[in-house]
Design a protein around this motif. Structure first.
Motif, PDB file in Angstrom:
ATOM      1  N   ARG A  70       0.795  -1.229   0.000  1.00  0.00           N
ATOM      2  CA  ARG A  70       0.000   0.000   0.000  1.00  0.00           C
ATOM      3  C   ARG A  70       0.828   1.280   0.000  1.00  0.00           C
ATOM      4  N   ASP A  71       2.096   1.214   0.447  1.00  0.00           N
ATOM      5  CA  ASP A  71       2.927   2.413   0.492  1.00  0.00           C
ATOM      6  C   ASP A  71       3.842   2.572  -0.715  1.00  0.00           C
ATOM      7  N   ILE A  72       3.752   1.670  -1.692  1.00  0.00           N
ATOM      8  CA  ILE A  72       4.590   1.812  -2.887  1.00  0.00           C
ATOM      9  C   ILE A  72       4.069   2.971  -3.735  1.00  0.00           C
ATOM     10  N   PRO A  73       4.910   3.937  -4.095  1.00  0.00           N
ATOM     11  CA  PRO A  73       4.462   5.060  -4.925  1.00  0.00           C
ATOM     12  C   PRO A  73       3.980   4.575  -6.289  1.00  0.00           C
ATOM     13  N   ILE A  74       2.862   5.138  -6.740  1.00  0.00           N
ATOM     14  CA  ILE A  74       2.301   4.806  -8.052  1.00  0.00           C
ATOM     15  C   ILE A  74       2.264   6.063  -8.911  1.00  0.00           C
ATOM     16  N   ILE A  75       2.842   5.963 -10.114  1.00  0.00           N
ATOM     17  CA  ILE A  75       2.750   7.036 -11.099  1.00  0.00           C
ATOM     18  C   ILE A  75       1.831   6.562 -12.218  1.00  0.00           C
ATOM     19  N   PHE A  76       0.687   7.224 -12.375  1.00  0.00           N
ATOM     20  CA  PHE A  76      -0.246   6.859 -13.441  1.00  0.00           C
ATOM     21  C   PHE A  76       0.208   7.471 -14.764  1.00  0.00           C
ATOM     22  N   LEU A  77       0.112   6.689 -15.830  1.00  0.00           N
ATOM     23  CA  LEU A  77       0.387   7.146 -17.189  1.00  0.00           C
ATOM     24  C   LEU A  77      -0.888   6.974 -18.003  1.00  0.00           C
ATOM     25  N   THR A  78      -1.302   8.007 -18.716  1.00  0.00           N
ATOM     26  CA  THR A  78      -2.535   7.915 -19.483  1.00  0.00           C
ATOM     27  C   THR A  78      -2.431   8.654 -20.805  1.00  0.00           C
ATOM     28  N   ALA A  79      -3.082   8.108 -21.824  1.00  0.00           N
ATOM     29  CA  ALA A  79      -3.097   8.742 -23.137  1.00  0.00           C
ATOM     30  C   ALA A  79      -4.331   9.612 -23.319  1.00  0.00           C
ATOM     31  N   ILE A  80      -5.197   9.644 -22.306  1.00  0.00           N
ATOM     32  CA  ILE A  80      -6.425  10.442 -22.399  1.00  0.00           C
ATOM     33  C   ILE A  80      -6.465  11.432 -21.245  1.00  0.00           C
ATOM     34  N   ASN A  81      -7.225  12.483 -21.441  1.00  0.00           N
ATOM     35  CA  ASN A  81      -7.365  13.493 -20.392  1.00  0.00           C
ATOM     36  C   ASN A  81      -8.786  14.027 -20.418  1.00  0.00           C
ATOM     37  N   HIS A  82      -9.542  13.640 -19.399  1.00  0.00           N
ATOM     38  CA  HIS A  82     -10.932  14.080 -19.309  1.00  0.00           C
ATOM     39  C   HIS A  82     -11.088  15.240 -18.342  1.00  0.00           C
ATOM     40  N   GLY A  83     -10.005  15.978 -18.118  1.00  0.00           N
ATOM     41  CA  GLY A  83     -10.089  17.145 -17.271  1.00  0.00           C
ATOM     42  C   GLY A  83      -9.762  16.862 -15.823  1.00  0.00           C
ATOM     43  N   PRO A  84      -9.978  17.873 -14.965  1.00  0.00           N
ATOM     44  CA  PRO A  84      -9.600  17.776 -13.553  1.00  0.00           C
ATOM     45  C   PRO A  84     -10.230  16.593 -12.823  1.00  0.00           C
ATOM     46  N   HIS A  85     -11.471  16.251 -13.167  1.00  0.00           N
ATOM     47  CA  HIS A  85     -12.131  15.148 -12.471  1.00  0.00           C
ATOM     48  C   HIS A  85     -11.387  13.834 -12.698  1.00  0.00           C
ATOM     49  N   HIS A  86     -10.955  13.625 -13.950  1.00  0.00           N
ATOM     50  CA  HIS A  86     -10.232  12.398 -14.273  1.00  0.00           C
ATOM     51  C   HIS A  86      -8.893  12.351 -13.545  1.00  0.00           C
ATOM     52  N   THR A  87      -8.225  13.500 -13.478  1.00  0.00           N
ATOM     53  CA  THR A  87      -6.949  13.574 -12.767  1.00  0.00           C
ATOM     54  C   THR A  87      -7.151  13.326 -11.278  1.00  0.00           C
ATOM     55  N   PHE A  88      -8.204  13.935 -10.720  1.00  0.00           N
ATOM     56  CA  PHE A  88      -8.488  13.754  -9.296  1.00  0.00           C
ATOM     57  C   PHE A  88      -8.749  12.284  -8.973  1.00  0.00           C
ATOM     58  N   ARG A  89      -9.389  11.579  -9.893  1.00  0.00           N
ATOM     59  CA  ARG A  89      -9.644  10.152  -9.664  1.00  0.00           C
ATOM     60  C   ARG A  89      -8.332   9.385  -9.519  1.00  0.00           C
ATOM     61  N   GLY A  90      -7.321   9.809 -10.282  1.00  0.00           N
ATOM     62  CA  GLY A  90      -6.017   9.163 -10.171  1.00  0.00           C
ATOM     63  C   GLY A  90      -5.404   9.369  -8.799  1.00  0.00           C
ATOM     64  N   TYR A  91      -5.453  10.608  -8.293  1.00  0.00           N
ATOM     65  CA  TYR A  91      -4.909  10.877  -6.958  1.00  0.00           C
ATOM     66  C   TYR A  91      -5.736  10.190  -5.879  1.00  0.00           C
ATOM     67  N   ALA A  92      -7.042  10.135  -6.071  1.00  0.00           N
ATOM     68  CA  ALA A  92      -7.915   9.469  -5.105  1.00  0.00           C
ATOM     69  C   ALA A  92      -7.621   7.974  -5.039  1.00  0.00           C
ATOM     70  N   ALA A  93      -7.144   7.409  -6.150  1.00  0.00           N
ATOM     71  CA  ALA A  93      -6.810   5.983  -6.180  1.00  0.00           C
ATOM     72  C   ALA A  93      -5.466   5.692  -5.516  1.00  0.00           C
ATOM     73  N   GLY A  94      -4.758   6.748  -5.110  1.00  0.00           N
ATOM     74  CA  GLY A  94      -3.508   6.542  -4.390  1.00  0.00           C
ATOM     75  C   GLY A  94      -2.257   6.891  -5.166  1.00  0.00           C
ATOM     76  N   ALA A  95      -2.400   7.525  -6.321  1.00  0.00           N
ATOM     77  CA  ALA A  95      -1.225   7.875  -7.117  1.00  0.00           C
ATOM     78  C   ALA A  95      -0.478   9.047  -6.497  1.00  0.00           C
ATOM     79  N   VAL A  96       0.852   9.062  -6.648  1.00  0.00           N
ATOM     80  CA  VAL A  96       1.643  10.212  -6.229  1.00  0.00           C
ATOM     81  C   VAL A  96       1.870  11.158  -7.405  1.00  0.00           C
ATOM     82  N   ASP A  97       1.566  10.691  -8.621  1.00  0.00           N
ATOM     83  CA  ASP A  97       1.698  11.544  -9.795  1.00  0.00           C
ATOM     84  C   ASP A  97       0.795  11.000 -10.894  1.00  0.00           C
ATOM     85  N   TYR A  98       0.430  11.890 -11.826  1.00  0.00           N
ATOM     86  CA  TYR A  98      -0.488  11.543 -12.906  1.00  0.00           C
ATOM     87  C   TYR A  98       0.030  12.238 -14.161  1.00  0.00           C
TER      88      TYR A  98
END
Length: 223
Positions: free
Chosen positions: A77-105
């Motif tokens: 659970r403490d391993i840093p996760i960096i999300f990589l994505t080819a799509i961008n649905h705006g701030p809500h989509h980015t926030f979902r990444g941080y809410a899932a535990g990512a340290v970067d998006y």
């Protein structure tokens, strides 16, 4: 011989994994491939990783679901996760990444130099954490053994550990001040917060090793 850190690369497209390997090869660490969320979770059962680069868009178990499983496991659970994505649905989509535990998006296409720099930060933190844990474990064994002949040696090692940790704490404090001054984005703030939690755990472990502190401490996780 210094043991290399492991970096988990998760993407369903072989060409993307190949590109990530080319970008990160200069770090001279061990790169582990996973072509699905299920394969990533399987790899995490047996190996320790410094950081995970996780593609969001994957068939079956996507990146968000994979991250949720990773964060539910005590071991990972403490391993840093960096999300990589080819799509961008705006701030809500980015926030979902941080809410899932990512340290970067990070959105594709990304700057290879920036990605390598971000990953190197977590690799360096992981290596320092491992070194401190090893030295603290050795010191704890010496203290538990009650060998009077090692008293000065143990005290010296404890002082060295404390000094090394203080240097990292100083760097973290400088980073926090910079973030306050520059109005940093959410990714940088999340990274700084993760670093602060790890350093706090290490400091508590070292403080508990001081003479008269009582029982041996439970050391924080490696990630």
């Amino acid at each position: 011989m210094v043991q290399k850190a492991k970096i988990l690369l998760v993407d369903d497209r072989p060409e993307n994994l190949l590109a990530l390997e080319a970008i990160l090869s200069a770090l001279d660490q061990t790169l582990v491939r996973a072509s699905s969320g299920e394969e990533a979770l399987k790899a995490l059962l047996t190996d320790d990783f410094a950081v995970i680069l996780l593609d969001v868009q994957m068939p079956g178990m996507d990146g968000f679901e994979t991250a949720a499983h990773i964060k539910r496991r005590e071991r990972t659970r403490d391993i840093p996760i960096i999300f990589l994505t080819a799509i961008n649905h705006g701030p809500h989509h980015t926030f979902r990444g941080y809410a899932a535990g990512a340290v970067d998006y990070i959105s594709k296409p990304f700057d290879p130099w920036v990605l390598r720099a971000k990953v190197s930060v977590f690799v360096e933190l992981y290596m320092k954490n491992c070194k401190l844990r090893e030295q603290a474990a050795l010191l704890r064994l010496q203290l538990e053994g009650g060998e009077s002949g090692h008293g000065k040696e143990s005290a010296g090692l404890l002082a060295e550990l404390s000094a090394r940790l203080a240097a990292v704490e100083e760097q973290a404090e400088a980073l926090s001040k910079q973030l306050d001054d520059d109005s940093a984005d959410a990714a940088a703030v999340a990274t700084a917060a993760h670093l602060e939690r790890k350093l706090t755990g290490l400091r508590r472990a070292l403080d508990a090793l001081e003479p008269g502190a009582g029982a041996a401490p439970t050391l924080p996780s490696q990630s």
